[in-house]
Scaffold this active site. Structure first.
Site, PDB file in Angstrom:
ATOM      1  N   GLY A 726       0.975  -0.978  -0.006  1.00 15.56           N
ATOM      2  CA  GLY A 726       0.198   0.025  -0.011  1.00 15.56           C
ATOM      3  C   GLY A 726       0.879   1.157  -0.246  1.00 15.56           C
ATOM      4  O   GLY A 726       1.983   1.405   0.479  1.00 15.56           O
ATOM      5  N   VAL A 727       0.405   2.380  -0.622  1.00 16.38           N
ATOM      6  CA  VAL A 727       0.903   3.493  -0.770  1.00 16.38           C
ATOM      7  C   VAL A 727      -0.084   4.666  -0.460  1.00 16.38           C
ATOM      8  O   VAL A 727       0.436   6.117  -0.278  1.00 16.38           O
ATOM      9  CB  VAL A 727       1.764   3.887  -1.845  1.00 16.38           C
ATOM     10  CG1 VAL A 727       2.836   2.619  -2.345  1.00 16.38           C
ATOM     11  CG2 VAL A 727       0.577   4.036  -2.963  1.00 16.38           C
ATOM     12  N   GLY A 728      -1.259   4.557   0.181  1.00 16.61           N
ATOM     13  CA  GLY A 728      -1.894   5.733   0.582  1.00 16.61           C
ATOM     14  C   GLY A 728      -1.496   6.727   1.435  1.00 16.61           C
ATOM     15  O   GLY A 728      -1.928   7.656   1.371  1.00 16.61           O
ATOM     16  N   GLU A 729      -0.337   6.122   2.475  1.00 18.93           N
ATOM     17  CA  GLU A 729      -0.005   7.278   3.312  1.00 18.93           C
ATOM     18  C   GLU A 729       1.488   7.887   2.931  1.00 18.93           C
ATOM     19  O   GLU A 729       1.831   8.590   3.555  1.00 18.93           O
ATOM     20  CB  GLU A 729       0.022   6.773   4.640  1.00 18.93           C
ATOM     21  CG  GLU A 729      -1.414   6.268   5.318  1.00 18.93           C
ATOM     22  CD  GLU A 729      -1.165   5.503   6.606  1.00 18.93           C
ATOM     23  OE1 GLU A 729      -1.901   5.870   7.449  1.00 18.93           O
ATOM     24  OE2 GLU A 729      -0.920   4.356   6.272  1.00 18.93           O
TER      25      GLU A 729
END
Length: 775
Positions: A726-729
């Site tokens: 994941g890279v959302g943050e």
């Protein structure tokens, strides 16, 4: 045999529906006979409730009921909810603990009547002493926000929490690796700095909104803009003392979440109101009300770092105090999970960390994009530049010297694997053209550049479950409880399933979360979903694939090892192929039946030692993000302009590169606001800048002239779905310190607190850098 769904920038599946306005949001959802709720809120930060007079409110035409804590208790089994501590009432019981706390709720036939009547509810208070500063709240002499709170046992990583009484400190986490005092003694230089970041707010475009109804057999249904319907279902079942199958929670697309819409917010209140009136009840907050519902933690961070003459860091002591406001929400998890990363993405022999979460009489603080990493990265990356500049070392070279590499142990004791720390720094050097000179400023306007990077551990452990249903025509439905709130998870999930089953992404439909239909998922938070739900989906699709290939072996009489799925068909090495609809029809004798697969995923985890915080397996994966900024500073006014911003993120393998870039730049814009302008201002606990007219978020004119999102691919091994993470943050970690480091590089202004407002920058200018010294 082509399988090219993963790694391709597929357009978002919901794009047309969003553009045409046909996509569903709970904010637009209505039911016949619906009542509208308006919350009556506290005007004092800490006070006993002496009495509530709702007589005048009930006389307003259209008003049907005014609900207080006394009515709530007639339909609930327990008084308090909360993910870490059961400390938050549906409506205030006996006292209020922050300005804006819900005290009563007016129910009316239309929202105008509810709003008018809410202003007429008269609440009499007896004011009590209050505390607002997180450090002051730790004192034994500070006013107590709560006399006693009960720990929740919801999450396995928080089972060490215990009931607390006679203190505002609800979690006191410590990590001990090496002997930090010995490290300081061995160091040639010791640096001590204190950093501050203020409370800020999520400002989602879609407000908090929930609608509750009671159906046949007493089924309580809540339609809500929530990021984790499964957890809300569990908490509502506990609140009402009923089995989980008596609670239904559903959601649709969210107009932004960023952590604000996690755990129970409006859901308990709308469910209670529906129970009391036996009519559907909808509550939608205004933008101003968002500011008193949930915030990002204000923090005070003290760093003491020992360094050798060559710039090698040998010891670091981090002391972090998190202001969680009047209710814990998920603050203890932020203090623990982010606390153990507070030393930064660095290989330091001796590390001690103390991270505490404390109550104050401010609005509750909880999860916000980055989950505390932007606050700790602000501190450790500002200090990295301070150390480098004081020692005369290039700031990027200082980071390269000390970077935590794969195969080395993190301060928490876990060996780092699959983290692109060196790759992010290398790309930062290349993309910023770090070895080339920067153009000069003009007169009183000076120019500079800065870099920063940060690291985050994914929330571990947590569970995701998925079900895949392939129909007779080979179209596919995915049942999972991940919430698409703009991050294009629906599209990424469809790509993963399509890749496994040899379908087109467009052939896969995602059924949105509904606890009556979709299986459990811990929540859409902390950049966990692509990895956790992606694994569950890969396993569920694998079950479907295995069944289809078994059918093909039976009907085509071809060995299993010679078969594969591609282009919507079973294909054999010898070129024969059978379209999937024909295969399913052959299995069931007609276009009928379903092929169903189920997958679940919970990563392994070793609970850290309570005294040292050490664990050989503390996180399923690590996120790494970097940023570089070029700025100009007007030394007459302190105004700063960001001319160029580069944000980089380690995505593992990008499932959808365009979406990854959008996530990185979107997160960076959000953090740019935290860096330059966003700050919740309080006077005696009263927020003075609620609403977007007074709280400055970035606009189009604030965007850098050059703004780049760069995807760093460092594919993970092992459980990662197709090597992805994941890279959302990730884009939030480094923006604020990169801009501040650029400001110091340009003007010598050493700012230790956010945001980087002109007055803070001007006051921090060295005497030699101020206009009067140059004239």
């Amino acid at each position: 045999m082509s399988k090219n769904q993963v790694g391709r920038s597929v357009p978002r599946l919901e794009s047309e529906a969003k553009v045409t306005g046909t996509v569903e949001y709970i904010h637009n959802f209505e039911l016949p006979g619906m009542l509208y709720g308006k919350i009556v809120r506290s005007v004092l930060p800490h006070a006993r409730i002496v009495g509530i007079d709702s007589g005048a409110a009930l006389e307003v035409p259209g008003v049907r009921k005014v609900v207080t804590a006394a009515e709530v208790r007639t339909v609930t089994a327990v008084d308090y909810v909360g993910p870490a501590f059961h400390d938050q009432p549906v409506l205030a019981i006996d006292k209020v603990v922050f300005v804006g706390e819900p005290v009563a709720c007016v129910l009316a036939e239309d929202p105008r009547a509810a709003t008018e009547a809410a202003d007429l509810v008269d609440v009499e208070y007896e004011e009590l002493p209050a505390v607002f500063d997180e450090v002051a709240a730790c004192s034994p002499d500070a006013p107590l926000v709560h006399e006693r709170v009960e720990a929740s046992a919801m999450f396995s990583d928080l089972k060490t929490l215990s009931d607390r009484r006679s203190t505002n400190v609800i979690l006191d986490y410590q990590l001990r690796r090496g002997e930090v005092e010995q490290g300081f003694a061995e160091a040639d230089h010791v640096f001590e700095n204190t950093f501050h970041s203020p409370a800020s707010v999520h400002t989602t475009m879609e407000p908090f909104v929930s609608l509750g109804e009671v159906g046949d057999g007493g089924l309580i249904t809540v339609h809500s803009a929530t990021q984790n319907p499964s957890i809300v279902q569990i908490e509502l079942a506990r609140l009402f003392g009923v089995p989980e199958n008596r609670i239904r929670v559903r959601t649709a697309f969210l107009g932004g979440g960023f952590g604000a819409k996690l755990y129970p917010k409006l859901e308990p209140l709308v469910a209670v109101c529906a129970m009391l009136t036996r009519r559907p009840v909808k509550i939608a907050l205004t933008m101003d009300e968002q500011f008193v519902t949930l915030t990002r933690h204000a923090t005070t961070i003290r760093l003491k770092t020992g360094v050798k003459a060559d710039g090698t860091m040998v010891a670091r002591h981090c002391d972090v105090t998190w202001n969680t406001g009047a209710y814990a929400d998920i603050g203890p998890r932020v203090a623990q999970k982010t606390g153990f990363t507070a030393a930064g993405p660095y290989d330091i022999k001796h590390v001690w960390i103390d991270s505490r979460c404390v109550y104050t009489n401010l609005p509750p603080a909880g999860a916000m994009r980055g989950f505390g990493v932007p606050q700790v990265a602000w501190a450790y990356e500002r200090q990295s530049d301070i150390i480098a500049r004081e020692l005369g070392i290039d700031p990027l070279a200082f980071r390269e010297r000390n970077v935590l590499r794969n195969g080395r142990p993190h301060a928490a004791g876990t060996e780092i694997r699959g983290a692109g720390t060196e790759e992010v720094l290398a790309e930062l050097r290349r993309s910023m053209r770090w070895d080339e000179p920067l153009e000069d400023g003009d007169g009183m306007v000076v120019r500079g550049r800065g870099v920063a990077f940060g690291m985050k551990a994914v929330i571990t452990p947590s569970t995701s479950v998925a079900i895949i249903n392939l129909s007779g025509d080979a179209s596919c439905r995915v049942y999972c409880s991940s919430v698409d709130m703009g991050q294009a998870s629906d599209t990424a999930y469809a790509q993963i399933v399509a890749e496994v089953l040899g379908l087109r992404t467009e052939d896969v439909a995602i059924v949105h979360p509904d606890t009556q239909i979709t299986p459990y998922d811990m929540g859409t938070l902390g950049s966990r979903s692509l990895y956790h739900m992606g694994n569950a989906l890969q396993r569920a699709a694998g079950e479907v694939r295995d069944q289809l290939l078994a059918y093909a072996v039976e009907h085509l009489e071809i060995p299993l090892e010679d078969l594969d799925l591609a282009d919507g068909a079973v294909v054999a090495r010898d070129g024969r192929r059978m379209p999937l609809p024909e295969l399913v029809a052959a299995r069931f004798g007609m276009q009928a039946g379903n092929v169903i697969g189920r997958g679940e995923f919970t990563p392994s985890y070793t609970k850290p030692e309570p005294d040292t915080g050490q664990s050989p397996n503390i996180a399923a994966f690590w996120m790494v993000g970097g940023a570089g900024a070029e700025v100009s500073v007007d030394t007459e006014t302190g105004d700063v302009k960001v001319h160029r911003l580069v944000v980089l993120g380690d995505a593992g393998r990008a499932i959808n590169p365009d979406v990854v870039r959008a996530q990185l730049t979107g997160a960076a814009v959000m953090q740019l606001g935290m860096a330059c302008s966003e700050e919740m201002s309080y006077e005696n606990g009263q927020l003075t800048n609620a609403g977007l007219a007074y709280y400055k978020v970035p606009g189009m004119l604030d965007m850098p002239e050059r703004f780049e999102g760069i995807v760093v691919e460092f594919p993970m091994e092992g459980d990662a779905p197709f090597g992805a993470k994941g890279v959302g943050e990730t884009g939030t970690f480094a923006v604020a310190p990169a801009v501040a480091n650029a400001v110091e590089n340009a003007a010598g202004a050493r700012v230790m607190g956010l945001p980087l407002t002109p007055d803070r920058i001007w006051e921090a200018l060295p005497a030699s850098g101020r206009p009067e010294a140059r004239s």
